[in-house]
Structure formats: C-alpha cells, structure tokens
Motif scaffolding. Sequence first.
Motif, PDB file in Angstrom:
ATOM      1  N   ILE A   7      40.788 -31.072  -5.432  1.00  0.00           N
ATOM      2  CA  ILE A   7      40.721 -31.671  -4.098  1.00  0.00           C
ATOM      3  C   ILE A   7      42.122 -31.908  -3.545  1.00  0.00           C
ATOM      4  CG2 ILE A   7      40.053 -33.760  -2.834  1.00  0.00           C
ATOM      5  CD1 ILE A   7      37.647 -33.976  -4.733  1.00  0.00           C
ATOM      6  N   MET A   8      43.021 -32.421  -4.405  1.00  0.00           N
ATOM      7  CA  MET A   8      44.399 -32.671  -3.979  1.00  0.00           C
ATOM      8  C   MET A   8      45.097 -31.372  -3.602  1.00  0.00           C
ATOM      9  SD  MET A   8      46.907 -34.697  -3.367  1.00  0.00           S
ATOM     10  CE  MET A   8      46.458 -36.285  -4.102  1.00  0.00           C
ATOM     11  N   ASN A 207      57.352 -33.954  -4.852  1.00  0.00           N
ATOM     12  CA  ASN A 207      57.000 -35.238  -5.444  1.00  0.00           C
ATOM     13  C   ASN A 207      55.968 -35.000  -6.553  1.00  0.00           C
ATOM     14  OD1 ASN A 207      54.427 -35.005  -4.252  1.00  0.00           O
ATOM     15  ND2 ASN A 207      55.050 -36.177  -2.444  1.00  0.00           N
ATOM     16  N   LEU A 208      55.518 -36.067  -7.178  1.00  0.00           N
ATOM     17  CA  LEU A 208      54.662 -35.911  -8.353  1.00  0.00           C
ATOM     18  C   LEU A 208      53.322 -35.255  -8.006  1.00  0.00           C
ATOM     19  CD1 LEU A 208      54.471 -36.386 -11.366  1.00  0.00           C
ATOM     20  CD2 LEU A 208      53.587 -38.684 -10.910  1.00  0.00           C
ATOM     21  N   ASP A 209      52.720 -35.619  -6.875  1.00  0.00           N
ATOM     22  CA  ASP A 209      51.461 -34.992  -6.473  1.00  0.00           C
ATOM     23  C   ASP A 209      51.630 -33.494  -6.262  1.00  0.00           C
ATOM     24  OD1 ASP A 209      49.845 -37.255  -6.541  1.00  0.00           O
ATOM     25  OD2 ASP A 209      50.346 -37.838  -4.482  1.00  0.00           O
ATOM     26  N   GLU A 210      52.757 -33.101  -5.667  1.00  0.00           N
ATOM     27  CA  GLU A 210      53.011 -31.677  -5.430  1.00  0.00           C
ATOM     28  C   GLU A 210      53.288 -30.942  -6.735  1.00  0.00           C
ATOM     29  OE1 GLU A 210      54.865 -32.118  -0.912  1.00  0.00           O
ATOM     30  OE2 GLU A 210      56.169 -32.350  -2.657  1.00  0.00           O
ATOM     31  N   GLU A 211      53.981 -31.616  -7.669  1.00  0.00           N
ATOM     32  CA  GLU A 211      54.248 -30.982  -8.963  1.00  0.00           C
ATOM     33  C   GLU A 211      52.959 -30.725  -9.735  1.00  0.00           C
ATOM     34  OE1 GLU A 211      58.763 -32.323 -10.199  1.00  0.00           O
ATOM     35  OE2 GLU A 211      57.077 -33.342 -11.134  1.00  0.00           O
ATOM     36  N   ARG A 212      52.006 -31.605  -9.584  1.00  0.00           N
ATOM     37  CA  ARG A 212      50.753 -31.468 -10.339  1.00  0.00           C
ATOM     38  C   ARG A 212      49.936 -30.250  -9.904  1.00  0.00           C
ATOM     39  NH1 ARG A 212      49.505 -37.940 -10.082  1.00  0.00           N
ATOM     40  NH2 ARG A 212      50.374 -38.500 -12.136  1.00  0.00           N
ATOM     41  N   VAL A 213      50.147 -29.774  -8.680  1.00  0.00           N
ATOM     42  CA  VAL A 213      49.344 -28.653  -8.181  1.00  0.00           C
ATOM     43  C   VAL A 213      50.182 -27.402  -7.905  1.00  0.00           C
ATOM     44  CG1 VAL A 213      47.702 -30.260  -7.155  1.00  0.00           C
ATOM     45  CG2 VAL A 213      49.535 -29.338  -5.737  1.00  0.00           C
ATOM     46  N   MET A 214      51.486 -27.447  -8.204  1.00  0.00           N
ATOM     47  CA  MET A 214      52.339 -26.302  -7.860  1.00  0.00           C
ATOM     48  C   MET A 214      52.035 -25.096  -8.752  1.00  0.00           C
ATOM     49  SD  MET A 214      56.034 -27.635  -9.252  1.00  0.00           S
ATOM     50  CE  MET A 214      56.293 -28.101 -10.979  1.00  0.00           C
ATOM     51  N   ASP A 215      52.285 -23.914  -8.184  1.00  0.00           N
ATOM     52  CA  ASP A 215      52.073 -22.658  -8.911  1.00  0.00           C
ATOM     53  C   ASP A 215      53.306 -22.257  -9.704  1.00  0.00           C
ATOM     54  OD1 ASP A 215      49.411 -22.101  -7.800  1.00  0.00           O
ATOM     55  OD2 ASP A 215      50.484 -21.882  -5.906  1.00  0.00           O
ATOM     56  N   GLY A 216      54.454 -22.707  -9.254  1.00  0.00           N
ATOM     57  CA  GLY A 216      55.697 -22.357  -9.931  1.00  0.00           C
ATOM     58  C   GLY A 216      56.819 -23.254  -9.449  1.00  0.00           C
ATOM     59  N   ARG A 217      57.941 -23.212 -10.162  1.00  0.00           N
ATOM     60  CA  ARG A 217      59.081 -24.054  -9.822  1.00  0.00           C
ATOM     61  C   ARG A 217      60.366 -23.291 -10.102  1.00  0.00           C
ATOM     62  NH1 ARG A 217      59.423 -28.123 -14.042  1.00  0.00           N
ATOM     63  NH2 ARG A 217      60.855 -26.622 -14.978  1.00  0.00           N
ATOM     64  N   ILE A 218      61.357 -23.480  -9.243  1.00  0.00           N
ATOM     65  CA  ILE A 218      62.652 -22.854  -9.468  1.00  0.00           C
ATOM     66  C   ILE A 218      63.744 -23.858  -9.130  1.00  0.00           C
ATOM     67  CG2 ILE A 218      62.760 -21.831  -7.149  1.00  0.00           C
ATOM     68  CD1 ILE A 218      64.214 -19.432  -8.471  1.00  0.00           C
ATOM     69  N   THR A 219      64.724 -23.979 -10.015  1.00  0.00           N
ATOM     70  CA  THR A 219      65.860 -24.878  -9.811  1.00  0.00           C
ATOM     71  C   THR A 219      67.133 -24.042  -9.762  1.00  0.00           C
ATOM     72  OG1 THR A 219      64.763 -26.671 -11.018  1.00  0.00           O
ATOM     73  CG2 THR A 219      67.145 -26.855 -10.722  1.00  0.00           C
ATOM     74  N   VAL A 220      67.887 -24.182  -8.678  1.00  0.00           N
ATOM     75  CA  VAL A 220      69.131 -23.438  -8.501  1.00  0.00           C
ATOM     76  C   VAL A 220      70.282 -24.436  -8.425  1.00  0.00           C
ATOM     77  CG1 VAL A 220      70.415 -21.804  -7.064  1.00  0.00           C
ATOM     78  CG2 VAL A 220      67.906 -21.644  -7.210  1.00  0.00           C
ATOM     79  N   THR A 221      71.257 -24.296  -9.315  1.00  0.00           N
ATOM     80  CA  THR A 221      72.419 -25.184  -9.331  1.00  0.00           C
ATOM     81  C   THR A 221      73.627 -24.441  -8.787  1.00  0.00           C
ATOM     82  OG1 THR A 221      71.561 -26.322 -11.296  1.00  0.00           O
ATOM     83  CG2 THR A 221      73.880 -26.658 -10.759  1.00  0.00           C
ATOM     84  N   THR A 222      74.268 -25.024  -7.768  1.00  0.00           N
ATOM     85  CA  THR A 222      75.448 -24.400  -7.152  1.00  0.00           C
ATOM     86  C   THR A 222      76.585 -25.406  -7.074  1.00  0.00           C
ATOM     87  OG1 THR A 222      74.637 -24.979  -4.941  1.00  0.00           O
ATOM     88  CG2 THR A 222      74.086 -22.784  -5.770  1.00  0.00           C
ATOM     89  N   ASP A 223      77.826 -24.873  -7.021  1.00  0.00           N
ATOM     90  CA  ASP A 223      78.977 -25.766  -6.872  1.00  0.00           C
ATOM     91  C   ASP A 223      79.457 -25.772  -5.426  1.00  0.00           C
ATOM     92  OD1 ASP A 223      80.498 -23.465  -6.398  1.00  0.00           O
ATOM     93  OD2 ASP A 223      81.437 -23.453  -8.373  1.00  0.00           O
ATOM     94  N   GLU A 224      80.581 -26.422  -5.168  1.00  0.00           N
ATOM     95  CA  GLU A 224      81.069 -26.581  -3.796  1.00  0.00           C
ATOM     96  C   GLU A 224      81.529 -25.274  -3.163  1.00  0.00           C
ATOM     97  OE1 GLU A 224      84.368 -28.125  -6.570  1.00  0.00           O
ATOM     98  OE2 GLU A 224      82.198 -27.864  -6.561  1.00  0.00           O
TER      99      GLU A 224
END
Length: 269
Positions: A7-8, A207-224
């Motif tokens: 439902i969420m 947020n936590l509700d979105e994380e619970r239903v997400m299909d995938g996740r990507i984290t990109v770390t960049t410098d200045e």
Amino acid sequence: MEVMASIMRDHILNLLKEGRRIDGRGLEDYRDLEIKVNVIEKAEGSAWVKLGNTQVLVGIKVDVGEPFPDLPESGVITTNVELVPLASPSFEPGPPDENAIELARVVDRGIRESAAVELDKLVIAPGKLVRVVFIDVHVLDHDGNLLDASGIGAIAALLSTRMPKVVYDEEKGELQTLDEYEPLPVRRIPIPVTMAKIGQSILVDPNLDEERVMDGRITVTTDENGMISSVQKGEGGSFKLEEVMYAVDLATKKAAEIREKVLEAVKAE
C-alpha cells in the motif's frame, strides 16, 4: 507487513507520477540538514549531523601505532559504525551486521579514495610509527539515508580534528607528546549523495519510508573538484546508463551545496 508495504509503495508511486514525495519534497530536494562540530569534549574531533529525523554522531580519535607493512610511509585510517539499538527497532545489540559493515565501508572508501587526508603527513618514523585515525560513527536515530548523514558527519569531524604534536627521538626510540595541537591534514572534502530508484523515478536523500519500497540505491561521492571518489550501488535493482549519468550530475550539484554547509559549521567553531 507485506500488505502495508504494498500500500505504501503504491501511494509513493502515485505521488511520484505527479513529481511529489510522501513528505512534500521535490525529487531533487534534501531534507533539512543541521551540522555541529566539536560536540564531544574528549575526542580529537567530532560532529553531530541531523538530516531530517536521521541523527548520527561521529567521533575522531588519533593515536600512534605501526603502519601497514606494505605502506610504511602512510598513516592509517580505520572506520567503525555502531547502530545503536535505540535508534531503530531493526537494530540489534551485538557485533556489526552487514548493514553496519556496508555503511562503514562506504564512508571509509569515500574518504580514502578521495585522498581527503594526507596520510604521508601522518608518518612519525617511516616503517615504525604513524598516526592512526579512528573514525567512529554512532547512529542515534534512523529515519533513512544513513550513508549521507554518516559521510557528512565523518568529513565534518575530520575537518574539526586537532591532534597533539609529537616529537620522536630516533636515537633513543622515544616519543614525546607536546601540549601543542595541530589540525589533521585534510585537503579534500568528499561528500556522498544517495539516490533511490522507485519505479521509474530517481529521488535524492530517501527517507525511511522510501527506502523500504525502493527498487535500488546508488551513492556517489565527489570532492570539491567534481572528481568521483566512490560509487556504491545497493538494494538490488538496476540503473540504466542515462540514470547513472543523471545520478552523477545530481550528486555533484548537491554535494557542492552540502559542502558549503559543512564548511560553515566548521568555521563557526
């Protein structure tokens, strides 16, 4: 629980079709971000980060130890994460689980691969003694996107770190700690930006509700300089090439905004 999650997910997907999110943000909007440094008196450096309702506390301890055998002229950085059981019903006491290990790995990689800390300047006696920097992340309240909150807290804490000067007498093999302090040699400010894919939409700072239903996740770390120091994909799912490129562009833009807040917090002390 599966019915509630379904439902969420349907609710979130319907909102995303209109370009809206469950908490009223736009797809490219972060939650409110607060950063304070030097919040732990006994630590060499520290930072508290509140991202929406997610809270993390990061402490830095600088000690003296032996270098790695294959890196005799390089200081050592080690990152640990503690998921405090009171922070979430899903956290349990005991040794680090796979979530804590992944979180520590992503934070560590972003700092290490960007060469944020000049490790060669942490050498006291090549092959014998170096500075060992411990980054300890404590998750106090989990409401989604621990990766960004922890990474932001880590670099803010490193920037606030002041370590006692030392003098090494090579002939006597003695180390003397002085009553003077010097900043940790930080030359880069890597910032992680995490995006979730839900259906066909990509949204920043889930947020936590979105994380619970997400299909995938990507984290990109960049410098200045906009250089990518790490990319971490998680939670299954797949990203098309154009989605990855969009994520990189968005991460670079958002990281610049967050970096300014980090520097403001450090300068305020």
